[in-house]
Design a protein around this motif. Structure first.
Motif, PDB file in Angstrom:
ATOM      1  N   ASP A  10       0.827  -1.202   0.000  1.00  0.00           N
ATOM      2  CA  ASP A  10       0.000   0.000   0.000  1.00  0.00           C
ATOM      3  C   ASP A  10       0.865   1.257   0.000  1.00  0.00           C
ATOM      4  O   ASP A  10       0.575   2.223  -0.714  1.00  0.00           O
ATOM      5  CB  ASP A  10      -0.925   0.019   1.217  1.00  0.00           C
ATOM      6  CG  ASP A  10      -1.936  -1.115   1.204  1.00  0.00           C
ATOM      7  OD1 ASP A  10      -2.259  -1.620   0.099  1.00  0.00           O
ATOM      8  OD2 ASP A  10      -2.401  -1.500   2.290  1.00  0.00           O
ATOM      9  N   VAL A  11       1.933   1.245   0.793  1.00  0.00           N
ATOM     10  CA  VAL A  11       2.844   2.386   0.870  1.00  0.00           C
ATOM     11  C   VAL A  11       3.521   2.606  -0.487  1.00  0.00           C
ATOM     12  O   VAL A  11       3.576   3.725  -0.994  1.00  0.00           O
ATOM     13  CB  VAL A  11       3.897   2.192   1.982  1.00  0.00           C
ATOM     14  CG1 VAL A  11       4.956   3.284   1.930  1.00  0.00           C
ATOM     15  CG2 VAL A  11       3.225   2.154   3.355  1.00  0.00           C
ATOM     16  N   VAL A  12       4.007   1.531  -1.081  1.00  0.00           N
ATOM     17  CA  VAL A  12       4.706   1.643  -2.361  1.00  0.00           C
ATOM     18  C   VAL A  12       3.756   2.121  -3.458  1.00  0.00           C
ATOM     19  O   VAL A  12       4.132   2.946  -4.299  1.00  0.00           O
ATOM     20  CB  VAL A  12       5.385   0.302  -2.736  1.00  0.00           C
ATOM     21  CG1 VAL A  12       5.921   0.334  -4.159  1.00  0.00           C
ATOM     22  CG2 VAL A  12       6.500  -0.007  -1.756  1.00  0.00           C
ATOM     23  N   THR A  13       2.531   1.651  -3.437  1.00  0.00           N
ATOM     24  CA  THR A  13       1.540   2.089  -4.426  1.00  0.00           C
ATOM     25  C   THR A  13       1.303   3.588  -4.326  1.00  0.00           C
ATOM     26  O   THR A  13       1.291   4.301  -5.340  1.00  0.00           O
ATOM     27  CB  THR A  13       0.209   1.328  -4.232  1.00  0.00           C
ATOM     28  OG1 THR A  13       0.450  -0.067  -4.427  1.00  0.00           O
ATOM     29  CG2 THR A  13      -0.853   1.806  -5.206  1.00  0.00           C
ATOM     30  N   GLN A  14       1.148   4.095  -3.125  1.00  0.00           N
ATOM     31  CA  GLN A  14       0.944   5.527  -2.937  1.00  0.00           C
ATOM     32  C   GLN A  14       2.196   6.331  -3.278  1.00  0.00           C
ATOM     33  O   GLN A  14       2.115   7.422  -3.835  1.00  0.00           O
ATOM     34  CB  GLN A  14       0.500   5.831  -1.504  1.00  0.00           C
ATOM     35  CG  GLN A  14      -0.928   5.439  -1.232  1.00  0.00           C
ATOM     36  CD  GLN A  14      -1.891   6.105  -2.199  1.00  0.00           C
ATOM     37  OE1 GLN A  14      -1.857   7.322  -2.392  1.00  0.00           O
ATOM     38  NE2 GLN A  14      -2.751   5.322  -2.830  1.00  0.00           N
TER      39      GLN A  14
END
Length: 86
Positions: free
Chosen positions: A37-41
């Motif tokens: 989720d962090v990498v996607t954002q």
């Protein structure tokens, strides 16, 4: 910075959106959210910054081509700027 008001408004909107997204990434890390989720954002922030940079270069390229006084940036400089974003 040169550029028409409409283009600069679009750039500022993209940068403000990226700023908000980056704040969200920081919060996600602080909260211990999932890595994916962090990498996607973070990827979304990166894309927003890249698009703002490309818009700035495109606007200045247009100004340079239409500038007959020779005071505008040269093509080589614009190419180098473009490649820094690639």
């Amino acid at each position: 910075m040169q550029g028409d008001a409409e283009s600069m408004t679009a750039v500022l909107n993209r940068l403000k959106r990226a700023q908000g997204q980056l704040g969200g990434v920081i919060s996600m890390i602080e909260e211990g959210r999932e890595c994916k989720d962090v990498v996607t954002q973070l990827a979304a922030v990166s894309r927003a910054l890249d698009r703002a940079g490309f818009k700035i270069i495109a606007t200045n390229l247009r100004d340079c081509v239409s500038d007959t006084s020779g005071d505008g940036p040269d093509i080589e400089t614009l190419e180098k700027l473009f490649l820094t974003l690639a």
